[in-house]
Motif scaffolding. Structure first.
Motif, PDB file in Angstrom:
ATOM      1  N   ASP A  42     -13.998  51.394  22.049  1.00  0.00           N
ATOM      2  CA  ASP A  42     -13.638  50.468  20.977  1.00  0.00           C
ATOM      3  C   ASP A  42     -12.179  50.599  20.580  1.00  0.00           C
ATOM      4  O   ASP A  42     -11.685  49.811  19.767  1.00  0.00           O
ATOM      5  CB  ASP A  42     -14.507  50.719  19.734  1.00  0.00           C
ATOM      6  N   GLN A  43     -11.517  51.624  21.103  1.00  0.00           N
ATOM      7  CA  GLN A  43     -10.099  51.773  20.785  1.00  0.00           C
ATOM      8  C   GLN A  43      -9.341  52.404  21.950  1.00  0.00           C
ATOM      9  O   GLN A  43      -9.923  53.009  22.834  1.00  0.00           O
ATOM     10  CB  GLN A  43      -9.890  52.595  19.510  1.00  0.00           C
ATOM     11  N   ILE A 100     -10.701  45.154  19.851  1.00  0.00           N
ATOM     12  CA  ILE A 100     -10.332  46.519  20.206  1.00  0.00           C
ATOM     13  C   ILE A 100      -9.128  46.897  19.358  1.00  0.00           C
ATOM     14  O   ILE A 100      -8.365  46.032  18.915  1.00  0.00           O
ATOM     15  CB  ILE A 100     -10.038  46.647  21.718  1.00  0.00           C
TER      16      ILE A 100
END
Length: 139
Positions: free
Chosen positions: A134-135, A40
């Motif tokens: 994902d972030q 991440i």
């Protein structure tokens, strides 16, 4: 004396047969030799990698803190962290566990958390991401 030795050999053989049975509990599977990891990225409001302190991953089902074995290789990319890898496979359930990922921005001291769902288990060949971002974006 020969009877004792024979009984010992039979006993060892039976124990070994029982151990092999647990392997077949998962059925016949063909797994690859690849090593899967999930990462991440923490970013600032401009989309640039953010320096983070107090990074943590907690399995919400067990309350256990997770640390990926491959996490030592991420220090070269600002804001990037390996969350879990195949080394954590047995710490995850087959249906997936919610993992709470938390980090604090060094620049703004803001703390952000996200939850992702990752699957694993004893019969899985590799970990797998089921859902989640994902972030993590700091304001």
């Amino acid at each position: 004396m020969k009877k004792i030795a024979l009984l010992l050999i039979i006993g060892i053989a039976l124990l070994n047969c029982k151990k092999n049975k647990t392997i077949t509990d998962c059925g016949d599977k063909m797994c690859t030799y690849e090593f899967v990891s999930y990462g991440i990225r923490f970013v600032d409001n401009k989309g640039e990698g953010a320096e983070v302190k107090d990074f943590s991953v907690i399995n919400q089902r067990t309350g256990e803190s997770l640390k990926a074995n491959s996490s030592i290789y991420t220090s070269t990319v600002k804001g990037a962290f390996i969350v879990v890898d195949d080394g954590n496979k047995l710490q995850l359930s087959e249906n997936g566990d919610d993992l709470k990922i938390t980090g604090t921005s060094v620049a703004t001291n803001q703390t952000k958390s996200v939850v992702i769902k990752m699957g694993g288990g004893k019969c899985a060949c590799h970990i797998s991401k089921i859902s989640g971002p994902d972030q993590v974006v700091f304001d």
